[in-house]
Design an enzyme around this catalytic site. Structure first.
Site, mmCIF file in Angstrom:
data_model
loop_
_atom_site.group_PDB
_atom_site.id
_atom_site.type_symbol
_atom_site.label_atom_id
_atom_site.label_comp_id
_atom_site.label_asym_id
_atom_site.label_seq_id
_atom_site.Cartn_x
_atom_site.Cartn_y
_atom_site.Cartn_z
ATOM 1 N N CYS A 1 0.835 -1.213 0.000
ATOM 2 C CA CYS A 1 0.000 0.000 0.000
ATOM 3 C C CYS A 1 0.872 1.265 0.000
ATOM 4 O O CYS A 1 1.602 1.509 0.964
ATOM 5 C CB CYS A 1 -0.910 -0.054 1.226
ATOM 6 S SG CYS A 1 -1.749 1.487 1.624
ATOM 7 N N CYS B 1 0.184 3.725 2.850
ATOM 8 C CA CYS B 1 0.671 3.114 4.096
ATOM 9 C C CYS B 1 2.169 3.353 4.237
ATOM 10 O O CYS B 1 2.659 3.647 5.337
ATOM 11 C CB CYS B 1 0.395 1.611 4.112
ATOM 12 S SG CYS B 1 -1.342 1.158 4.041
#
Length: 105
Positions: free
Chosen positions: A30, A33
């Site tokens: 991600c 993230c």
């Protein structure tokens, strides 16, 4: 310091604890993230009293499923074992600090 936790230790590390805990639900693939991770590291390393935990949703799907987290990053704030706030998506450092301070005693 940031601690990585698993489905099996979530209750012990979050639900059964007093104080304010930030749990970052993330995945290694991600992009947002990865952008959030150094911010949380900086907060965790530079400020005493902040409890920051991380859970990889690919390796630990049960808690994320129980919390209905289907978008990451997701930041959950717990106070004395109770979920008090949940934010989805990337957040700037100031917003995260404000969130933690909001729930501090």
């Amino acid at each position: 310091m940031i601690k990585h936790i698993k489905d099996e230790s979530f209750e012990k590390e979050v639900i059964n604890k007093k104080g304010v805990y930030l749990v970052d639900f993330y995945a290694n693939w991600c992009g947002p993230c990865m952008m959030l991770s150094p911010i949380l590291e900086e907060i965790g390393n530079s400020r005493a009293g902040y409890n920051i935990l991380k859970m990889d949703i690919d390796e630990n799907p049960r808690v994320a499923s129980d919390l209905r987290i289907d978008t990451i990053p997701a930041i959950c704030i717990y106070k004395d074992g109770i979920l008090v706030d949940k934010k989805i998506g990337f957040r700037e450092k100031d917003e995260i600090l404000d969130l933690l301070e909001k729930y501090k005693d």
